[in-house]
Design an enzyme around this catalytic site. Structure first.
Site, PDB file in Angstrom:
ATOM      1  N   CYS A 168     151.318 169.063  29.996  1.00 27.34           N
ATOM      2  CA  CYS A 168     152.165 168.123  29.264  1.00 27.34           C
ATOM      3  C   CYS A 168     152.073 168.262  27.750  1.00 27.34           C
ATOM      4  O   CYS A 168     152.846 167.632  27.028  1.00 27.34           O
ATOM      5  CB  CYS A 168     151.812 166.685  29.664  1.00 27.34           C
ATOM      6  SG  CYS A 168     151.626 166.468  31.434  1.00 27.34           S
ATOM      7  N   HIS A 309     152.777 159.448  23.577  1.00 27.39           N
ATOM      8  CA  HIS A 309     152.825 160.155  24.855  1.00 27.39           C
ATOM      9  C   HIS A 309     153.297 159.171  25.925  1.00 27.39           C
ATOM     10  O   HIS A 309     154.137 159.517  26.750  1.00 27.39           O
ATOM     11  CB  HIS A 309     151.454 160.734  25.187  1.00 27.39           C
ATOM     12  CG  HIS A 309     151.453 161.625  26.380  1.00 27.39           C
ATOM     13  ND1 HIS A 309     152.245 162.753  26.460  1.00 27.39           N
ATOM     14  CD2 HIS A 309     150.782 161.550  27.560  1.00 27.39           C
ATOM     15  CE1 HIS A 309     152.054 163.344  27.624  1.00 27.39           C
ATOM     16  NE2 HIS A 309     151.173 162.631  28.318  1.00 27.39           N
ATOM     17  N   GLU A 320     145.606 155.682  24.733  1.00 28.74           N
ATOM     18  CA  GLU A 320     146.386 156.008  23.539  1.00 28.74           C
ATOM     19  C   GLU A 320     146.415 154.839  22.568  1.00 28.74           C
ATOM     20  O   GLU A 320     146.314 155.029  21.347  1.00 28.74           O
ATOM     21  CB  GLU A 320     147.814 156.419  23.923  1.00 28.74           C
ATOM     22  CG  GLU A 320     148.634 156.912  22.745  1.00 28.74           C
ATOM     23  CD  GLU A 320     149.924 157.594  23.151  1.00 28.74           C
ATOM     24  OE1 GLU A 320     150.525 158.293  22.298  1.00 28.74           O
ATOM     25  OE2 GLU A 320     150.358 157.447  24.327  1.00 28.74           O
ATOM     26  N   LYS A 341     159.745 158.414  27.223  1.00 25.49           N
ATOM     27  CA  LYS A 341     159.584 158.600  28.664  1.00 25.49           C
ATOM     28  C   LYS A 341     160.066 157.393  29.455  1.00 25.49           C
ATOM     29  O   LYS A 341     160.327 157.503  30.655  1.00 25.49           O
ATOM     30  CB  LYS A 341     158.121 158.894  28.997  1.00 25.49           C
ATOM     31  CG  LYS A 341     157.626 160.252  28.533  1.00 25.49           C
ATOM     32  CD  LYS A 341     156.178 160.466  28.936  1.00 25.49           C
ATOM     33  CE  LYS A 341     155.630 161.779  28.408  1.00 25.49           C
ATOM     34  NZ  LYS A 341     155.540 161.800  26.917  1.00 25.49           N
ATOM     35  N   HIS A 346     158.990 161.914  32.598  1.00 28.76           N
ATOM     36  CA  HIS A 346     158.043 162.807  31.935  1.00 28.76           C
ATOM     37  C   HIS A 346     158.529 164.251  32.046  1.00 28.76           C
ATOM     38  O   HIS A 346     158.523 164.832  33.136  1.00 28.76           O
ATOM     39  CB  HIS A 346     156.683 162.643  32.604  1.00 28.76           C
ATOM     40  CG  HIS A 346     155.543 163.230  31.845  1.00 28.76           C
ATOM     41  ND1 HIS A 346     155.700 164.182  30.856  1.00 28.76           N
ATOM     42  CD2 HIS A 346     154.194 163.020  31.944  1.00 28.76           C
ATOM     43  CE1 HIS A 346     154.518 164.509  30.376  1.00 28.76           C
ATOM     44  NE2 HIS A 346     153.592 163.815  31.023  1.00 28.76           N
ATOM     45  N   PHE A 405     147.344 166.590  31.525  1.00 26.05           N
ATOM     46  CA  PHE A 405     146.393 166.820  32.603  1.00 26.05           C
ATOM     47  C   PHE A 405     145.530 168.030  32.214  1.00 26.05           C
ATOM     48  O   PHE A 405     146.027 169.015  31.672  1.00 26.05           O
ATOM     49  CB  PHE A 405     147.116 167.128  33.915  1.00 26.05           C
ATOM     50  CG  PHE A 405     147.506 165.908  34.703  1.00 26.05           C
ATOM     51  CD1 PHE A 405     147.502 164.645  34.131  1.00 26.05           C
ATOM     52  CD2 PHE A 405     147.874 166.027  36.028  1.00 26.05           C
ATOM     53  CE1 PHE A 405     147.854 163.521  34.869  1.00 26.05           C
ATOM     54  CE2 PHE A 405     148.236 164.920  36.781  1.00 26.05           C
ATOM     55  CZ  PHE A 405     148.226 163.663  36.205  1.00 26.05           C
TER      56      PHE A 405
END
Length: 421
Positions: A168, A309, A320, A341, A346, A405
């Site tokens: 990502c 994110h 975050e 998002k 995503h 990830f």
């Protein structure tokens, strides 16, 4: 150190098949999440995603660009690159080809699981005397570097080539490495961004088994992606591509290029924590944000907006938020934060580049897109996440986050370009 301008952007996303439409729909709070039609989802617990619609590669680029060897994701990337070059007013004659390069993030190619099943089935029933053979060219459809090569060919780029797969954060790493190539004098122009299309049955199954996807909104898909909301329950898979044109600033100005913003800082770190979880104390994100901010020459008071994110998973959004508070201190509650998002799902390897598109739009148009579906405040998350409705406001400094990830983090800082110093 050479300065870097952003002079063009192109996009293919669940909310628009070009950058302008994508931006307009994000500001309007329109969701592109719906029932997936890339395969039969009827037996899956998750049946929705942010899917690109009404896209036909053959109508958008000439066959000579190599579309017959492109994957679904690679096609998105090629079209986004064509748009970015057009918007930047770049042609193959603008610079020497050796001064131009390509840097892209994407997922590592692999065979479709159905092909593996076909091979196993036929081998079992023919005593290994036969094997199901797919056309040899199919291997190119699964090669991450083929779309990068097609983009380079179309744009006549023979300089640096970067192809990264850091999940990502992939497009964030690609844009950051392109930034470094221009800073260091290796290139004058770089096409940079990312493309991905993990809207396959193996990807949906894998993320579902990990417990990463929300399965609560199959009948109401536009409400599924809920970053920072108290009732968030996982992310929504998406697909698409975003590509930007980066140029050495003085060269861009000399040719009269449109200057959308200046790329000021970049950093990449690794959490070394868990494969799927962000550290609750935000430590990897804190490090990457602080380093990018330091390189940019800006301080916390100079940042107006953080494009988060913001996946909608319980742990990521909390981590975050903790990181933003640590990095910005007293300014954290002044800065606005939002997550595209919430409308696109995503875009995995393309998600950082989508966030950069949002940063550019905010600087150019003085408006911050909302975080939709933020209906119920989480008392643990108390920043200004621009809930539900876009926020008109002047924007001159923006931080762009991407956390992946595997624990890879990237951060970019962009701002209104200053006069030559």
């Amino acid at each position: 150190m050479r300065r870097v301008a952003i002079t063009g952007v192109g996009a293919v996303t669940p909310v628009g098949n070009d950058a302008a439409t994508t931006w307009t729909n994000l500001v309007a709070g329109r969701s592109g999440v719906g029932r997936l039609t890339t395969f039969d989802t009827s037996t899956f617990s998750v049946r929705i995603g942010g899917q690109v619609r009404d896209f036909n590669l053959r109508d958008l680029v000439p066959e000579a660009a190599g579309w017959r060897h492109l994957s679904r994701a690679g096609g998105f990337g090629l079209v986004a690159a064509v748009e970015a070059l057009r918007e930047a007013k770049v042609t193959p004659a603008t610079y020497d080809p050796d001064e131009c390069g390509v840097a892209m993030g994407g997922s590592v190619g692999r065979p479709e699981l159905q092909q593996v099943v076909d091979i196993g089935y036929l081998r079992e029933r023919t005593d290994n005397r036969e094997i199901f053979r797919h056309p040899p060219g199919d291997v190119l459809l699964r090669d991450q570097n083929v779309p990068v090569a097609a983009i380079a060919r179309l744009a006549a780029c023979t300089g640096p080539m970067v192809s990264v797969s850091t999940a990502c954060s992939g497009s964030g790493n690609a844009i950051g490495e392109a930034f470094r190539h221009i800073q260091d004098g290796d290139a004058t122009l770089m096409l940079a961004g990312g493309f991905d299309a993990l809207t396959t049955w193996m990807d949906l199954l894998g993320f579902s088994l990990l417990g990463a996807l929300t399965d609560r909104y199959n009948d109401d898909p536009t409400r599924a992606s809920r970053p920072f909301d108290a009732d968030r329950s996982g992310f929504v898979i998406g697909e698409g591509a975003v590509v930007v044109v980066l140029e050495e600033l003085s060269a861009a100005r000399a040719r009269g290029a449109p200057i959308l913003a200046e790329l000021l800082g970049y950093s990449s770190t690794l959490n070394a924590y868990r494969i799927t979880d962000s550290p609750p104390d935000g430590r990897g994100a804190i490090q990457v944000m602080a380093q990018a901010l330091a390189e940019s020459g800006l301080g916390p008071a100079d940042i107006d907006y953080v494009v988060a994110h913001g996946t909608g998973t319980p742990g990521n959004d909390a981590s975050e938020t903790t990181a933003i508070k640590e990095v910005f201190g007293a300014d954290a509650h002044r800065i606005v934060v939002s997550s595209p998002k919430s409308m696109t799902g995503h875009l995995t390897s393309a998600s950082a580049a989508l966030n950069l598109l949002v940063a550019l739009g905010a600087i150019q148009h003085s408006v911050v897109p909302p975080t939709v579906n933020l209906d119920t405040a989480d008392p643990r998350l108390d920043l200004d996440y621009v809930p539900l409705v876009a926020r008109p406001m002047p924007v001159s400094g923006v931080m762009v986050n991407a956390f992946a990830f595997g624990g890879t983090n990237t951060c970019l800082v962009v701002g209104t370009p200053k006069e030559e110093s």
